[in-house]
Design an enzyme around this catalytic site. Structure first.
Site, PDB file in Angstrom:
ATOM      1  N   HIS A 212       0.866  -1.189   0.000  1.00  0.00           N
ATOM      2  CA  HIS A 212       0.000   0.000   0.000  1.00  0.00           C
ATOM      3  C   HIS A 212       0.894   1.228   0.000  1.00  0.00           C
ATOM      4  CE1 HIS A 212      -3.759   2.230   0.823  1.00  0.00           C
ATOM      5  NE2 HIS A 212      -2.916   3.084   1.393  1.00  0.00           N
ATOM      6  N   CYS A 213       0.824   2.002  -1.066  1.00  0.00           N
ATOM      7  CA  CYS A 213       1.705   3.150  -1.232  1.00  0.00           C
ATOM      8  C   CYS A 213       1.038   4.402  -0.657  1.00  0.00           C
ATOM      9  CB  CYS A 213       2.035   3.351  -2.707  1.00  0.00           C
ATOM     10  SG  CYS A 213       3.158   4.738  -3.013  1.00  0.00           S
ATOM     11  N   PRO A 214       1.602   5.004   0.376  1.00  0.00           N
ATOM     12  CA  PRO A 214       0.994   6.219   0.920  1.00  0.00           C
ATOM     13  C   PRO A 214       1.167   7.427   0.008  1.00  0.00           C
ATOM     14  CG  PRO A 214       3.059   5.746   2.039  1.00  0.00           C
ATOM     15  CD  PRO A 214       2.799   4.586   1.134  1.00  0.00           C
ATOM     16  N   GLY A 217      -1.751   6.944  -2.297  1.00  0.00           N
ATOM     17  CA  GLY A 217      -2.999   6.731  -1.582  1.00  0.00           C
ATOM     18  C   GLY A 217      -3.802   5.558  -2.092  1.00  0.00           C
ATOM     19  N   GLN A 218      -3.141   4.484  -2.473  1.00  0.00           N
ATOM     20  CA  GLN A 218      -3.843   3.335  -3.053  1.00  0.00           C
ATOM     21  C   GLN A 218      -2.995   2.083  -2.876  1.00  0.00           C
ATOM     22  OE1 GLN A 218      -6.442   1.658  -3.682  1.00  0.00           O
ATOM     23  NE2 GLN A 218      -7.248   2.746  -5.485  1.00  0.00           N
TER      24      GLN A 218
END
Length: 411
Positions: A212-214, A217-218
């Site tokens: 999950h890549c901050p 945001g996805q």
């Protein structure tokens, strides 16, 4: 009083001969509705769509056409980190580049930076605003016949005491001649496909879950990993492009004014700032690009690389370097398994999902209502009435053993 009690037990003796059922009422079990979305009621209201009833933490825009993660606001930070330096570049450095090169080449370099930036923004939104590969969750747990007991692991869930409701936590499947363990997701009530994992941030099971890549945001999964890698690698190239352009501009100032590099930076502070900024950011996104190039070459995900050690065992998904790159960049991206704009019937939309504290897993509201109704109506044959009364004292009536004790005392 004794005559009345004797007449009462006489009626019990008649009931035992007629085999009349006795209905025992149990208190209604409380249900805990975990539906976060507002229920749409009213007979005149249009049927709700799937994205309005979605159980995950995703954010939808444009009527369910775009799906983002719960931390979608980080997109604004990512965009500002890309666009703000470029605005400085176009405002203070582009003019010097146009002067340094022949007119056509100078305009071409500046125009290329505009096109490259737009391309990166498109990749960013294609990574962040689409379904990463969410596996639709089930409305109830799988039945026992849905899995083969011969392939089950020794790990079992702590469900109810009945063996029919116990669901094994893992089972083994074979991929390219190698056994792979797949796990049961108690939140989504399904056996996850191979390479699938449940994202605790988005609360969804994602196919070929990478991480999950901050920054976008996805979740990064099977349907957006290609765009994610192209976004990261393109951002690296953009950093190198701006770094080289600003260096050329500093060199032009040094040659025109015959001064040192520090005097040239004072003449164009924007160029000096952008050189340091792109150097630092370039190391970050460049290192990330190199890491994902290694993952693609070995057909691993970030989650697998951190969690499992394929160096100690064979990787069942490895197709060779050429085959791995071909799988990521040339294979067709599968269609989404979810139609977020699908209209749901009002019966389905009003049915929430309840959690049974006894079973420790989610069950549908319909199943809960049926179990409660079965507990409300439990027929007991009249032959068992005396056993029931002997075990449960009825207020205002003496027990059978109390009557026999009183009769013995009279004698």
């Amino acid at each position: 009083m004794h005559m009345w009690v004797g007449e009462y037990y006489g009626h019990l003796h008649l009931l035992s001969k007629t085999k009349m059922p006795l209905t025992v009422n149990s208190p209604t079990l409380p249900t805990h509705n975990h539906v976060d979305k507002p229920q749409i009621g009213g007979s005149d209201d249009p049927p709700p769509r799937l994205y309005q009833l979605w159980k995950g933490r995703n954010k939808f825009m444009f009527g369910g056409r775009l799906i983002f993660g719960p931390d979608y606001k980080s997109l604004f930070l990512t965009m500002s980190l890309i666009l703000a330096p470029l605005i400085l570049f176009w405002t203070f450095v582009a003019k010097g580049l146009i002067v340094s090169f022949p007119p056509r080449w100078g305009l071409f370099i500046v125009s290329l930076s505009f096109i490259f930036t737009a391309y990166i923004m498109i990749l960013l939104f294609m990574t962040s605003g689409r379904d990463p590969g969410i596996i639709p969750r089930n409305s109830q747990p799988p039945d026992n016949e849905d899995y083969d007991s011969s392939n089950l692991s020794t790990e079992w869930g702590t469900g109810s005491q009945n063996s029919s409701s116990i669901i094994p936590l893992t089972k083994n499947i074979m991929i390219n001649g190698i056994f792979v363990k797949v796990k049961y997701c108690q939140t989504c009530m399904l056996y996850r496909p191979p390479r699938c994992s449940h994202c605790s941030i988005c609360n969804n099971c994602v196919d070929r879950f990478d991480h999950h890549c901050p920054w976008v945001g996805q979740c990064i999964g099977k349907r957006n990993y290609r765009y994610f890698f192209m976004f990261v690698s393109s951002t690296t190239l953009l950093c190198l492009f701006v770094l080289a352009s600003c260096s050329i501009n500093i060199n032009r100032i040094m040659n025109e004014n015959n001064c040192s590099i520090w005097m040239a930076i004072q003449e164009s502070p924007a160029s000096g700032f952008l050189i340091m900024y792109t150097f630092v950011v370039g190391w970050f996104v460049g290192g990330l690009t190199a890491f994902h190039l290694y993952l693609i070459a070995t057909n691993q995900t970030t989650y697998e690389n951190f969690r499992y050690q394929y160096d100690q065992k064979l990787n069942p998904y490895n197709l060779g370097c050429y085959g791995n790159f071909k799988e990521v960049f040339c294979a067709k991206i599968p269609n989404s398994r979810n139609n977020f704009r699908e209209k749901k019937s009002k019966e389905n939309s009003s049915a929430g999902f309840n959690v049974s504290p006894y079973l420790g897993r989610t069950i549908s509201a319909e199943t809960t209502s049926k179990s409660v109704e079965m507990e409300k109506r439990q027929s007991v044959d009249a032959d068992e009435i005396e056993v029931v009364i002997s075990n449960h004292h009825v207020e205002g009536l003496p027990r059978q053993d109390d009557l026999e004790e009183r009769q013995d005392m009279r004698v």
